[in-house]
Design a protein around this motif. Structure first.
Motif, mmCIF file in Angstrom:
data_model
loop_
_atom_site.group_PDB
_atom_site.id
_atom_site.type_symbol
_atom_site.label_atom_id
_atom_site.label_comp_id
_atom_site.label_asym_id
_atom_site.label_seq_id
_atom_site.Cartn_x
_atom_site.Cartn_y
_atom_site.Cartn_z
ATOM 1 N N GLY A 34 34.325 23.055 -1.498
ATOM 2 C CA GLY A 34 33.233 23.258 -0.563
ATOM 3 C C GLY A 34 33.391 24.552 0.213
ATOM 4 N N GLY A 35 32.281 25.106 0.652
ATOM 5 C CA GLY A 35 32.315 26.358 1.387
ATOM 6 C C GLY A 35 32.383 27.556 0.461
ATOM 7 N N TRP A 36 32.542 28.726 1.080
ATOM 8 C CA TRP A 36 32.496 29.988 0.348
ATOM 9 C C TRP A 36 33.665 30.863 0.758
ATOM 10 C CZ3 TRP A 36 28.404 30.687 -3.086
ATOM 11 C CH2 TRP A 36 27.376 29.739 -2.983
ATOM 12 N N CYS A 37 34.094 31.727 -0.145
ATOM 13 C CA CYS A 37 35.165 32.670 0.158
ATOM 14 C C CYS A 37 34.661 34.088 -0.084
ATOM 15 C CB CYS A 37 36.395 32.397 -0.701
ATOM 16 S SG CYS A 37 37.832 33.423 -0.296
ATOM 17 N N VAL A 38 35.043 34.996 0.777
ATOM 18 C CA VAL A 38 34.635 36.390 0.654
ATOM 19 C C VAL A 38 35.683 37.126 -0.176
ATOM 20 C CG1 VAL A 38 33.944 38.461 1.882
ATOM 21 C CG2 VAL A 38 33.578 36.222 2.925
ATOM 22 N N GLY A 39 35.277 37.639 -1.324
ATOM 23 C CA GLY A 39 36.209 38.331 -2.194
ATOM 24 C C GLY A 39 36.279 39.823 -1.962
ATOM 25 N N ASP A 40 35.234 40.403 -1.414
ATOM 26 C CA ASP A 40 35.192 41.841 -1.175
ATOM 27 C C ASP A 40 35.898 42.166 0.146
ATOM 28 O OD1 ASP A 40 33.732 44.585 -1.792
ATOM 29 O OD2 ASP A 40 33.479 44.167 0.341
ATOM 30 N N PRO A 41 36.886 43.078 0.161
ATOM 31 C CA PRO A 41 37.651 43.353 1.387
ATOM 32 C C PRO A 41 36.798 43.841 2.556
ATOM 33 C CG PRO A 41 38.797 44.241 -0.520
ATOM 34 C CD PRO A 41 37.453 43.795 -0.998
ATOM 35 N N GLU A 42 35.847 44.719 2.296
ATOM 36 C CA GLU A 42 35.014 45.233 3.391
ATOM 37 C C GLU A 42 34.172 44.111 4.003
ATOM 38 O OE1 GLU A 42 35.542 46.967 0.550
ATOM 39 O OE2 GLU A 42 36.812 48.414 1.616
ATOM 40 N N LEU A 43 33.600 43.265 3.137
ATOM 41 C CA LEU A 43 32.822 42.138 3.652
ATOM 42 C C LEU A 43 33.725 41.147 4.393
ATOM 43 C CD1 LEU A 43 30.412 41.362 0.662
ATOM 44 C CD2 LEU A 43 29.858 42.510 2.823
ATOM 45 N N ALA A 44 34.942 40.955 3.897
ATOM 46 C CA ALA A 44 35.864 40.031 4.553
ATOM 47 C C ALA A 44 36.192 40.502 5.966
ATOM 48 C CB ALA A 44 37.141 39.903 3.726
ATOM 49 N N LEU A 45 36.457 41.779 6.128
ATOM 50 C CA LEU A 45 36.751 42.305 7.464
ATOM 51 C C LEU A 45 35.527 42.206 8.363
ATOM 52 C CD1 LEU A 45 38.929 45.414 6.531
ATOM 53 C CD2 LEU A 45 39.691 43.266 7.540
ATOM 54 N N ALA A 46 34.339 42.356 7.782
ATOM 55 C CA ALA A 46 33.121 42.207 8.575
ATOM 56 C C ALA A 46 32.992 40.791 9.113
ATOM 57 C CB ALA A 46 31.896 42.576 7.735
ATOM 58 N N VAL A 47 33.348 39.788 8.300
ATOM 59 C CA VAL A 47 33.288 38.394 8.750
ATOM 60 C C VAL A 47 34.197 38.182 9.955
ATOM 61 C CG1 VAL A 47 33.871 36.019 8.114
ATOM 62 C CG2 VAL A 47 32.617 37.457 6.518
ATOM 63 N N LEU A 48 35.373 38.788 9.933
ATOM 64 C CA LEU A 48 36.338 38.584 11.011
ATOM 65 C C LEU A 48 36.022 39.407 12.256
ATOM 66 C CD1 LEU A 48 39.666 38.576 8.953
ATOM 67 C CD2 LEU A 48 38.350 36.617 9.763
ATOM 68 N N ARG A 49 35.240 40.476 12.111
ATOM 69 C CA ARG A 49 35.009 41.382 13.235
ATOM 70 C C ARG A 49 33.576 41.379 13.749
ATOM 71 N NH1 ARG A 49 38.347 46.367 10.351
ATOM 72 N NH2 ARG A 49 40.455 45.598 10.856
ATOM 73 N N ASP A 50 32.630 41.040 12.904
ATOM 74 C CA ASP A 50 31.217 41.120 13.279
ATOM 75 C C ASP A 50 30.880 40.059 14.328
ATOM 76 O OD1 ASP A 50 28.378 41.046 13.362
ATOM 77 O OD2 ASP A 50 28.286 41.868 11.335
ATOM 78 N N PRO A 51 30.246 40.461 15.441
ATOM 79 C CA PRO A 51 29.849 39.472 16.468
ATOM 80 C C PRO A 51 28.980 38.349 15.931
ATOM 81 C CG PRO A 51 29.616 41.710 17.310
ATOM 82 C CD PRO A 51 29.922 41.836 15.837
ATOM 83 N N GLU A 52 28.263 38.608 14.842
ATOM 84 C CA GLU A 52 27.397 37.568 14.273
ATOM 85 C C GLU A 52 28.192 36.323 13.890
ATOM 86 O OE1 GLU A 52 24.123 36.966 10.661
ATOM 87 O OE2 GLU A 52 25.322 38.801 10.783
ATOM 88 N N PHE A 53 29.430 36.519 13.439
ATOM 89 C CA PHE A 53 30.257 35.392 13.005
ATOM 90 C C PHE A 53 31.329 35.017 14.034
ATOM 91 C CE2 PHE A 53 28.886 37.506 9.055
ATOM 92 C CZ PHE A 53 28.232 36.449 8.446
ATOM 93 N N ASN A 54 31.390 35.740 15.139
ATOM 94 C CA ASN A 54 32.476 35.529 16.098
ATOM 95 C C ASN A 54 31.987 35.424 17.534
ATOM 96 O OD1 ASN A 54 35.115 36.077 14.365
ATOM 97 N ND2 ASN A 54 33.602 37.615 13.765
ATOM 98 N N ALA A 55 30.753 34.946 17.702
ATOM 99 C CA ALA A 55 30.178 34.877 19.036
ATOM 100 C C ALA A 55 30.492 33.573 19.750
ATOM 101 C CB ALA A 55 28.667 35.073 18.960
ATOM 102 N N GLY A 56 30.888 32.556 19.029
ATOM 103 C CA GLY A 56 31.112 31.249 19.647
ATOM 104 C C GLY A 56 32.563 30.997 19.985
ATOM 105 N N LEU A 57 32.973 29.739 19.841
ATOM 106 C CA LEU A 57 34.343 29.357 20.136
ATOM 107 C C LEU A 57 35.243 29.639 18.938
ATOM 108 C CD1 LEU A 57 33.718 25.881 21.825
ATOM 109 C CD2 LEU A 57 34.163 28.063 22.962
ATOM 110 N N SER A 58 36.506 29.925 19.221
ATOM 111 C CA SER A 58 37.482 30.094 18.156
ATOM 112 C C SER A 58 37.707 28.752 17.465
ATOM 113 C CB SER A 58 38.809 30.597 18.723
ATOM 114 O OG SER A 58 39.845 30.483 17.765
ATOM 115 N N THR A 59 37.698 28.768 16.128
ATOM 116 C CA THR A 59 37.919 27.530 15.391
ATOM 117 C C THR A 59 39.368 27.055 15.514
ATOM 118 O OG1 THR A 59 38.298 28.859 13.393
ATOM 119 C CG2 THR A 59 36.083 27.978 13.728
#
Length: 387
Positions: A34-59
């Motif tokens: 279940g779920g998805w994994c980011v294989g592209d390094p640039e996209l992966a870093l965007a997931v960890l740094r982009d406010p769109e994915f990091n605006a809420g609470l830390s998991t």
């Protein structure tokens, strides 16, 4: 992993993940459980740094705290109680390492060593002996990471209610007695002081155990991976030719303990060529990023010397990255390095039954192996396994 995992994953987890990434047709690929994994390094870093994915609470904390500022305050409080006690930790290491047997069973020795050297920092000696005993038992009983073996998971579930009952009782006593929030005696004081006043004792206990596991487990298993990989890639019994800091960093790159981190998708979005719904889990694998051939020179090789050459390095995130990077990352790196230096200093280390394929559950731990440690005499001949 809510669904049944394929047999190939159980046999070679990281190889299975690499194969999925190689066969992907987009920057994001589905995971069998279940779920998805980011294989592209640039996209992966965007997931960890982009406010769109990091605006809420830390998991990492989940919903145990009411706000992101409360999470940050707790992280800083823990970091601030650990940092000044590092000299004490180093002193304890010297004594603990000297008392290790000539041949010890790993990886469990790693967390046990870290716990022994931080026991009074994690819980002050004035705490009830029964509670301290339960904490010590939990290190070897499988509380730190999820075991793949049912009998070990059962053992943890039998211990957990007793540990939490004793811990909740002690937290209530501490809160009733009061204390100086500016001078925490241990990790528990730091957690109690950083939590909002109306936080339930049970929640405080869960936060404490979460951080206890993070400190002892992450550092302890990083030490285990480091000694395993360094010994397997050195001449048997010869002194290691690299500084401890390089070895620890390379071990955390080659076999990161945290092998996957996830972010929930907040809104409908097209990302990496895939349409994602709100609530979907978008994961990033530090292992995949650490082994990307476009950013790392010979990524499949264990080469501590690469840390002397910045141009041989790529994205490195054993402690995540972006807004949710671990507040204690530098301290954890220091603790692991100090432990490895104490183990390797003046000694010859050899590994028996070493296997670099990890046991993967909620973290990636080494498979069982034996580490033999013999001290070197002044003339260079092996001395006793004990000092």
């Amino acid at each position: 992993m809510g669904r049944r995992v394929p047999r190939r994953f159980r046999q070679d987890p990281l190889g299975f993940l690499e194969d999925l990434s190689r066969r992907r047709s987009a920057g994001v690929f589905p995971l069998p459980w279940g779920g998805w994994c980011v294989g592209d390094p640039e996209l992966a870093l965007a997931v960890l740094r982009d406010p769109e994915f990091n605006a809420g609470l830390s998991t990492f904390y989940g919903d145990l705290l009411p706000s992101r500022p409360a999470q940050i305050a707790l992280g800083h409080a823990v970091r601030n109680v650990l940092r000044p006690r590092l000299p004490e930790y180093r002193e304890n290491l010297a004594e603990a390492v000297a008392e290790l047997p000539a041949a010890g069973r790993w990886p469990e020795t790693g967390p046990a060593l870290v716990y022994r050297c931080t026991a009074d920092l994690l819980l002050h000696p004035s705490a009830a002996p029964g509670l301290r005993h339960l904490l010590a038992r939990s290190v070897g009983a499988g509380l730190l990471i999820r075991s793949p073996l049912m009998r070990e998971r059962v053992r943890v579930e039998l211990l957990r209610p007793r540990l939490f009952a004793a811990l909740i009782e002690h937290i209530g006593q501490r809160r009733a007695a009061g204390g100086d929030p500016d001078a925490p005696r241990d990790l528990l004081d730091a957690v109690v002081g950083a939590c909002p006043e109306n936080t339930d004792d049970r929640i405080v206990a869960e936060l404490y155990v979460l951080l206890f596991r993070s400190i002892v487990g992450n550092v302890g298993y990083t030490v285990a991976w480091t000694v395993l990989l360094a010994a397997l890639h050195s001449a048997p019994g010869a002194p290691w030719p690299w500084p401890p800091e390089w070895i620890v960093r390379e071990a955390a790159r080659h076999r990161p303990f945290v092998w996957m981190v996830g972010r929930p998708v907040p809104d409908p979005v097209e990302f990496g060529g895939v349409e994602l719904r709100p609530g979907a889990i978008l994961s990033v694998s530090p292992y995949l990023l650490h082994h990307d051939e476009r950013h790392w020179s010979r990524p499949d090789a264990f080469r501590p010397e690469r840390w002397a050459h910045p141009d041989e390095r790529g994205p490195y995130l054993p402690f995540s990255a972006g807004p949710f990077i671990c507040a204690g990352a530098a301290i954890a790196q220091t603790m692991a390095t100090d432990a490895v230096a104490a183990l390797a200093g003046g000694a010859r280390l050899t590994v028996v039954d070493g296997d670099t394929r990890p046991v993967v559950t909620n973290a990636a731990a080494p498979q069982p192996f034996t580490l033999s440690r013999t001290t070197r005499s002044v003339t260079g001949s092996p001395a006793s396994g004990r000092r």
